[in-house]
Motif scaffolding. Structure first.
Motif, short mmCIF file in Angstrom:
data_model
loop_
_atom_site.label_atom_id
_atom_site.label_comp_id
_atom_site.label_asym_id
_atom_site.label_seq_id
_atom_site.Cartn_x
_atom_site.Cartn_y
_atom_site.Cartn_z
N UNK A 52 83.73 -4.23 70.89
CA UNK A 52 83.53 -3.08 69.99
C UNK A 52 82.12 -2.50 70.05
N UNK A 53 81.24 -3.11 70.84
CA UNK A 53 79.88 -2.61 70.94
C UNK A 53 79.01 -2.94 69.74
N UNK A 54 79.49 -3.82 68.87
CA UNK A 54 78.67 -4.23 67.71
C UNK A 54 77.49 -5.07 68.16
N UNK A 55 77.62 -5.71 69.31
CA UNK A 55 76.49 -6.42 69.91
C UNK A 55 75.74 -5.39 70.74
N UNK A 56 74.50 -5.08 70.40
CA UNK A 56 73.78 -3.97 71.05
C UNK A 56 73.72 -4.04 72.58
N UNK A 57 73.69 -5.21 73.15
CA UNK A 57 73.59 -5.33 74.60
C UNK A 57 74.85 -4.84 75.30
N UNK A 58 75.97 -4.79 74.59
CA UNK A 58 77.25 -4.48 75.20
C UNK A 58 77.78 -3.11 74.76
N UNK A 59 76.89 -2.17 74.57
CA UNK A 59 77.29 -0.80 74.23
C UNK A 59 77.37 0.03 75.48
N UNK A 60 78.16 1.07 75.50
CA UNK A 60 78.95 1.64 74.41
C UNK A 60 80.23 0.83 74.15
N UNK A 61 80.78 1.01 72.97
CA UNK A 61 82.02 0.33 72.60
C UNK A 61 83.10 0.65 73.63
N UNK A 62 83.83 -0.38 74.03
CA UNK A 62 84.91 -0.20 74.98
C UNK A 62 84.50 -0.33 76.44
N UNK A 63 83.21 -0.46 76.71
CA UNK A 63 82.75 -0.57 78.09
C UNK A 63 82.95 -1.98 78.65
N UNK A 64 83.18 -2.94 77.76
CA UNK A 64 83.37 -4.34 78.18
C UNK A 64 84.67 -4.88 77.59
N UNK A 65 85.32 -5.75 78.34
CA UNK A 65 86.42 -6.55 77.82
C UNK A 65 85.88 -7.95 77.59
N UNK A 66 86.41 -8.64 76.59
CA UNK A 66 85.97 -10.01 76.32
C UNK A 66 87.15 -10.80 75.79
N UNK A 67 87.21 -12.06 76.18
CA UNK A 67 88.28 -12.96 75.74
C UNK A 67 87.70 -14.33 75.43
N UNK A 68 88.29 -14.99 74.45
CA UNK A 68 87.90 -16.35 74.09
C UNK A 68 89.01 -17.29 74.54
N UNK A 73 88.39 -29.33 73.72
CA UNK A 73 87.58 -30.37 73.08
C UNK A 73 86.99 -29.89 71.75
N UNK A 74 87.55 -28.80 71.22
CA UNK A 74 87.04 -28.23 69.97
C UNK A 74 86.11 -27.05 70.21
N UNK A 75 85.51 -26.98 71.40
CA UNK A 75 84.65 -25.85 71.72
C UNK A 75 85.50 -24.74 72.34
N UNK A 76 84.88 -23.59 72.55
CA UNK A 76 85.60 -22.47 73.16
C UNK A 76 84.65 -21.67 74.04
N UNK A 77 85.22 -21.08 75.10
CA UNK A 77 84.45 -20.29 76.06
C UNK A 77 84.68 -18.81 75.82
N UNK A 78 83.66 -18.01 76.08
CA UNK A 78 83.76 -16.56 76.01
C UNK A 78 83.59 -16.02 77.42
N UNK A 79 84.56 -15.20 77.84
CA UNK A 79 84.53 -14.54 79.14
C UNK A 79 84.47 -13.04 78.90
N UNK A 80 83.81 -12.32 79.79
CA UNK A 80 83.73 -10.87 79.65
C UNK A 80 83.66 -10.22 81.01
#
Length: 111
Positions: A52-68, A73-80
């Protein structure tokens, strides 16, 4: 409340995000592992902020896809991936997306 005078801490975490976003822009359409977080909720939240571009480094909104993805093991990875300059027909779809995420996983190399 009180005033305590001290130097500002370094902003390296923000710079790391900008560096990651720049790396994604250099390789449009390719999934990359960005972070491992304490739980799936935090990873999902970061993914939402990236998309959504709420993280300033990843603006404009919609320019990046991201998935968790849960690590099991209880942790989770973020891919973009950066999609800002790619036509949707050029992006991998369906199972190809899942395979890219699995191959990009740091744990996939040790399995």
């Amino acid at each position: 409340m009180h005033a305590r005078f001290e130097p500002l801490p370094a902003q390296h975490r923000v710079q790391e995000a900008h560096n990651a976003a720049a790396a994604l822009r250099e390789r449009p359409g390719e999934w990359a592992h960005l972070n491992t977080l304490e739980n799936l909720n935090r990873a999902t939240n970061l993914g939402h902020r990236i998309r959504t571009g709420k993280h300033p480094a990843f603006r404009p909104a919609g320019a990046f896809e991201a998935k968790a993805r849960s690590a099991g093991d209880g942790t989770a990875h973020v891919y973009a991936r950066y999609i800002g300059t790619i036509a949707p027909t050029e992006l991998p779809q369906g199972e190809a997306v899942e395979q890219l995420a699995i191959r990009s996983s740091p744990t996939a190399e040790t399995s």
